[in-house]
Design a protein around this motif. Structure first.
Motif, PDB file in Angstrom:
ATOM      1  N   LEU A 173      50.896  47.381  51.800  1.00  0.00           N
ATOM      2  CA  LEU A 173      49.641  46.863  51.271  1.00  0.00           C
ATOM      3  C   LEU A 173      49.376  47.511  49.916  1.00  0.00           C
ATOM      4  CD1 LEU A 173      47.190  47.453  54.294  1.00  0.00           C
ATOM      5  CD2 LEU A 173      48.788  45.577  53.996  1.00  0.00           C
ATOM      6  N   ARG A 174      48.503  46.877  49.138  1.00  0.00           N
ATOM      7  CA  ARG A 174      48.057  47.508  47.896  1.00  0.00           C
ATOM      8  C   ARG A 174      46.662  47.008  47.566  1.00  0.00           C
ATOM      9  NH1 ARG A 174      48.941  43.450  43.836  1.00  0.00           N
ATOM     10  NH2 ARG A 174      50.513  41.956  44.582  1.00  0.00           N
ATOM     11  N   TRP A 175      45.925  47.850  46.865  1.00  0.00           N
ATOM     12  CA  TRP A 175      44.607  47.454  46.362  1.00  0.00           C
ATOM     13  C   TRP A 175      44.327  48.214  45.083  1.00  0.00           C
ATOM     14  CZ3 TRP A 175      45.408  50.396  50.719  1.00  0.00           C
ATOM     15  CH2 TRP A 175      44.924  51.708  50.694  1.00  0.00           C
ATOM     16  N   ARG A 176      43.555  47.600  44.221  1.00  0.00           N
ATOM     17  CA  ARG A 176      43.134  48.265  42.990  1.00  0.00           C
ATOM     18  C   ARG A 176      42.006  49.235  43.326  1.00  0.00           C
ATOM     19  NH1 ARG A 176      39.899  45.268  38.176  1.00  0.00           N
ATOM     20  NH2 ARG A 176      39.184  47.150  37.110  1.00  0.00           N
ATOM     21  N   ASP A 177      42.068  50.425  42.760  1.00  0.00           N
ATOM     22  CA  ASP A 177      41.010  51.415  42.959  1.00  0.00           C
ATOM     23  C   ASP A 177      39.943  51.193  41.900  1.00  0.00           C
ATOM     24  OD1 ASP A 177      40.136  53.956  44.370  1.00  0.00           O
ATOM     25  OD2 ASP A 177      40.126  54.620  42.279  1.00  0.00           O
ATOM     26  N   GLU A 183      43.874  51.753  34.677  1.00  0.00           N
ATOM     27  CA  GLU A 183      43.710  51.185  36.013  1.00  0.00           C
ATOM     28  C   GLU A 183      44.528  51.968  37.035  1.00  0.00           C
ATOM     29  OE1 GLU A 183      44.271  47.050  36.502  1.00  0.00           O
ATOM     30  OE2 GLU A 183      42.604  46.489  35.197  1.00  0.00           O
ATOM     31  N   ARG A 184      44.071  51.903  38.287  1.00  0.00           N
ATOM     32  CA  ARG A 184      44.740  52.602  39.371  1.00  0.00           C
ATOM     33  C   ARG A 184      44.983  51.634  40.525  1.00  0.00           C
ATOM     34  NH1 ARG A 184      40.431  55.372  37.542  1.00  0.00           N
ATOM     35  NH2 ARG A 184      39.129  54.557  39.222  1.00  0.00           N
ATOM     36  N   THR A 185      46.171  51.710  41.100  1.00  0.00           N
ATOM     37  CA  THR A 185      46.506  50.915  42.273  1.00  0.00           C
ATOM     38  C   THR A 185      46.985  51.850  43.370  1.00  0.00           C
ATOM     39  OG1 THR A 185      47.134  48.970  40.969  1.00  0.00           O
ATOM     40  CG2 THR A 185      48.002  49.108  43.211  1.00  0.00           C
ATOM     41  N   VAL A 186      46.476  51.649  44.576  1.00  0.00           N
ATOM     42  CA  VAL A 186      46.914  52.433  45.724  1.00  0.00           C
ATOM     43  C   VAL A 186      47.873  51.580  46.546  1.00  0.00           C
ATOM     44  CG1 VAL A 186      46.224  53.723  47.775  1.00  0.00           C
ATOM     45  CG2 VAL A 186      44.742  53.695  45.757  1.00  0.00           C
ATOM     46  N   ARG A 187      49.016  52.118  46.856  1.00  0.00           N
ATOM     47  CA  ARG A 187      50.018  51.427  47.675  1.00  0.00           C
ATOM     48  C   ARG A 187      50.155  52.149  49.008  1.00  0.00           C
ATOM     49  NH1 ARG A 187      52.723  47.494  44.973  1.00  0.00           N
ATOM     50  NH2 ARG A 187      52.497  47.497  42.700  1.00  0.00           N
ATOM     51  N   PHE A 188      50.039  51.381  50.078  1.00  0.00           N
ATOM     52  CA  PHE A 188      50.035  51.928  51.435  1.00  0.00           C
ATOM     53  C   PHE A 188      51.268  51.439  52.174  1.00  0.00           C
ATOM     54  CE2 PHE A 188      49.005  51.401  55.960  1.00  0.00           C
ATOM     55  CZ  PHE A 188      48.551  52.671  56.294  1.00  0.00           C
ATOM     56  N   THR A 189      51.976  52.376  52.814  1.00  0.00           N
ATOM     57  CA  THR A 189      53.146  52.047  53.631  1.00  0.00           C
ATOM     58  C   THR A 189      52.802  52.261  55.092  1.00  0.00           C
ATOM     59  OG1 THR A 189      54.659  52.708  51.853  1.00  0.00           O
ATOM     60  CG2 THR A 189      55.577  52.559  54.081  1.00  0.00           C
ATOM     61  N   LEU A 190      52.920  51.204  55.877  1.00  0.00           N
ATOM     62  CA  LEU A 190      52.531  51.221  57.287  1.00  0.00           C
ATOM     63  C   LEU A 190      53.579  51.915  58.154  1.00  0.00           C
ATOM     64  CD1 LEU A 190      50.638  50.028  59.562  1.00  0.00           C
ATOM     65  CD2 LEU A 190      52.233  48.106  59.627  1.00  0.00           C
ATOM     66  N   GLY A 218      40.598  39.003  49.133  1.00  0.00           N
ATOM     67  CA  GLY A 218      41.797  39.009  48.320  1.00  0.00           C
ATOM     68  C   GLY A 218      41.979  40.303  47.543  1.00  0.00           C
ATOM     69  N   PHE A 219      40.993  41.204  47.599  1.00  0.00           N
ATOM     70  CA  PHE A 219      41.135  42.452  46.843  1.00  0.00           C
ATOM     71  C   PHE A 219      42.196  43.365  47.444  1.00  0.00           C
ATOM     72  CE2 PHE A 219      38.512  44.302  50.098  1.00  0.00           C
ATOM     73  CZ  PHE A 219      38.568  45.688  49.973  1.00  0.00           C
ATOM     74  N   VAL A 220      42.549  43.143  48.709  1.00  0.00           N
ATOM     75  CA  VAL A 220      43.688  43.828  49.322  1.00  0.00           C
ATOM     76  C   VAL A 220      44.828  42.824  49.417  1.00  0.00           C
ATOM     77  CG1 VAL A 220      44.533  45.155  51.286  1.00  0.00           C
ATOM     78  CG2 VAL A 220      42.111  45.228  50.697  1.00  0.00           C
ATOM     79  N   ARG A 221      45.989  43.208  48.932  1.00  0.00           N
ATOM     80  CA  ARG A 221      47.155  42.332  48.965  1.00  0.00           C
ATOM     81  C   ARG A 221      48.183  42.887  49.944  1.00  0.00           C
ATOM     82  NH1 ARG A 221      45.520  37.861  47.456  1.00  0.00           N
ATOM     83  NH2 ARG A 221      47.699  37.227  47.261  1.00  0.00           N
ATOM     84  N   VAL A 222      48.818  41.996  50.680  1.00  0.00           N
ATOM     85  CA  VAL A 222      49.874  42.368  51.613  1.00  0.00           C
ATOM     86  C   VAL A 222      51.199  41.931  51.002  1.00  0.00           C
ATOM     87  CG1 VAL A 222      50.758  42.172  53.955  1.00  0.00           C
ATOM     88  CG2 VAL A 222      48.288  42.051  53.548  1.00  0.00           C
ATOM     89  N   ASP A 223      52.026  42.898  50.605  1.00  0.00           N
ATOM     90  CA  ASP A 223      53.284  42.586  49.935  1.00  0.00           C
ATOM     91  C   ASP A 223      54.431  42.376  50.910  1.00  0.00           C
ATOM     92  OD1 ASP A 223      52.135  42.727  47.391  1.00  0.00           O
ATOM     93  OD2 ASP A 223      52.389  44.893  47.308  1.00  0.00           O
ATOM     94  N   GLU A 246      47.718  38.913  61.246  1.00  0.00           N
ATOM     95  CA  GLU A 246      47.108  40.161  60.769  1.00  0.00           C
ATOM     96  C   GLU A 246      47.184  40.261  59.248  1.00  0.00           C
ATOM     97  OE1 GLU A 246      48.174  42.550  64.899  1.00  0.00           O
ATOM     98  OE2 GLU A 246      49.398  42.842  63.105  1.00  0.00           O
ATOM     99  N   ARG A 247      48.268  39.775  58.683  1.00  0.00           N
ATOM    100  CA  ARG A 247      48.385  39.764  57.222  1.00  0.00           C
ATOM    101  C   ARG A 247      47.315  38.848  56.615  1.00  0.00           C
ATOM    102  NH1 ARG A 247      54.756  38.993  55.916  1.00  0.00           N
ATOM    103  NH2 ARG A 247      53.930  39.124  53.777  1.00  0.00           N
ATOM    104  N   GLU A 248      47.101  37.698  57.220  1.00  0.00           N
ATOM    105  CA  GLU A 248      46.063  36.785  56.730  1.00  0.00           C
ATOM    106  C   GLU A 248      44.680  37.408  56.870  1.00  0.00           C
ATOM    107  OE1 GLU A 248      46.400  33.103  58.776  1.00  0.00           O
ATOM    108  OE2 GLU A 248      48.404  32.637  58.006  1.00  0.00           O
ATOM    109  N   PHE A 249      44.451  38.078  57.967  1.00  0.00           N
ATOM    110  CA  PHE A 249      43.165  38.724  58.212  1.00  0.00           C
ATOM    111  C   PHE A 249      42.867  39.766  57.134  1.00  0.00           C
ATOM    112  CE2 PHE A 249      41.072  42.358  60.591  1.00  0.00           C
ATOM    113  CZ  PHE A 249      39.794  41.832  60.521  1.00  0.00           C
TER     114      PHE A 249
END
Length: 289
Positions: free
Chosen positions: A207-211, A258-265, A197-202, A167-170
């Motif tokens: 997860l994070r992505w640039r806005d 620049e803006r980065t959004v960080r998502f916690t699952l 690659g615009f979404v990164r899985v840390d 799922e991380r690769e996807f």
């Protein structure tokens, strides 16, 4: 109300309030004939809302033959079928008055339309009474020339609290995802796109992505400013697999703008063959960084 305090706070921080006021004039409550015609051509609809029992925010994919979504009045759409019994928004969509955000997106023409309002169940599916209706520009929207409908049996959903390695690769190979957010008086569903690659899985839960620069309304980031709950939807455009995530998100601002959004699952639901649609390979948007 076009903007609430969260959107205003982000607009002021970025310095685009005047531009947002100009762009916001395009937001109305009525469904124009051109918008009604657009809806009837679409085989899919993304819907975002909060589950009334858990409070978790999810984004779901609804599909059907063109015409399954249609305008049934100047401020109302009907959706035939609705969410399936295993969908995390099934309870929300069976409850009258649930705030929902909907997004109709056509990869063939790189057009999209958002309609936010309140849903109620109907004998054939659901209806949404519109509060906000507007179109977005085609930025970051990948073009897919055609689709076909394939006979598929959806797999048994996998539920968990972490992303698996596959799922991380996807996610890191995705060029598109959909984002559901909420505020005190409504919900919204939006699109995010970029080159793979615009979404990164840390980590399995981060997860994070640039806005990227958009229309300057900041409806999504404004919602996150006042309510961090969020739902993400990733779609495999070939196999029909769907990955739904719920959790919280926050926006980080840098000095250079620049803006980065960080998502916690908090929870993930993965369903193979959930969509009967198979789309052609993408032509990436020229706006993608």
């Amino acid at each position: 109300m076009t903007y609430h305090s969260g959107s205003r706070a982000v607009q002021d921080r970025v310095g685009v309030r005047d531009l947002a006021d100009h762009v916001g004039q395009a937001i109305g409550a009525g469904i124009r004939p051109v918008a009604a015609a657009f809806l009837e051509l679409q085989p899919m609809l993304v819907l975002g809302a909060a589950d009334p029992e858990s409070g978790a925010v999810w984004a779901s994919l609804l599909t059907g033959a063109p015409g399954f979504v249609r305008a049934t009045g100047p401020r109302q759409i009907s959706v035939t079928g609705g969410a399936g019994p295993g969908d995390p928004l099934a309870t929300a969509l069976s409850t009258a008055g649930t705030p929902v955000g909907t997004l109709a997106l056509d990869p063939r023409t790189r057009r999209r339309m958002r309609l936010n309002g309140r849903a109620r169940p109907t004998p054939r599916g659901l209806a949404v009474e519109a509060d906000q209706v507007f179109a977005n520009c085609p930025k970051y929207l990948q073009k897919r020339e055609a689709y076909e409908t394939v006979e598929r049996a959806p797999g048994i959903p996998r539920r968990g609290v972490e992303l698996s390695p596959s799922e991380r690769e996807f996610i890191e190979a995705a060029d598109t995802f959909f984002l559901a957010t909420v505020h005190a008086h409504g919900a919204d569903a939006s699109h995010r796109g970029g080159n793979p690659g615009f979404v990164r899985v840390d980590s399995p839960c981060e997860l994070r992505w640039r806005d990227y620069p958009g229309n300057s309304m900041f409806l999504t980031l404004g919602n996150l400013q006042v309510d961090p709950r969020a739902g993400l939807l990733f779609l495999d455009w070939d196999s029909g697999a769907v990955l739904q995530l719920t959790g919280t998100a926050r926006t980080e601002f840098t000095a250079d703008g620049e803006r980065t959004v960080r998502f916690t699952l908090k929870e993930v639901i993965a369903t193979s063959a959930a969509s009967p649609l198979r789309w052609s390979a993408p032509e990436y948007s020229p706006a993608n960084p």
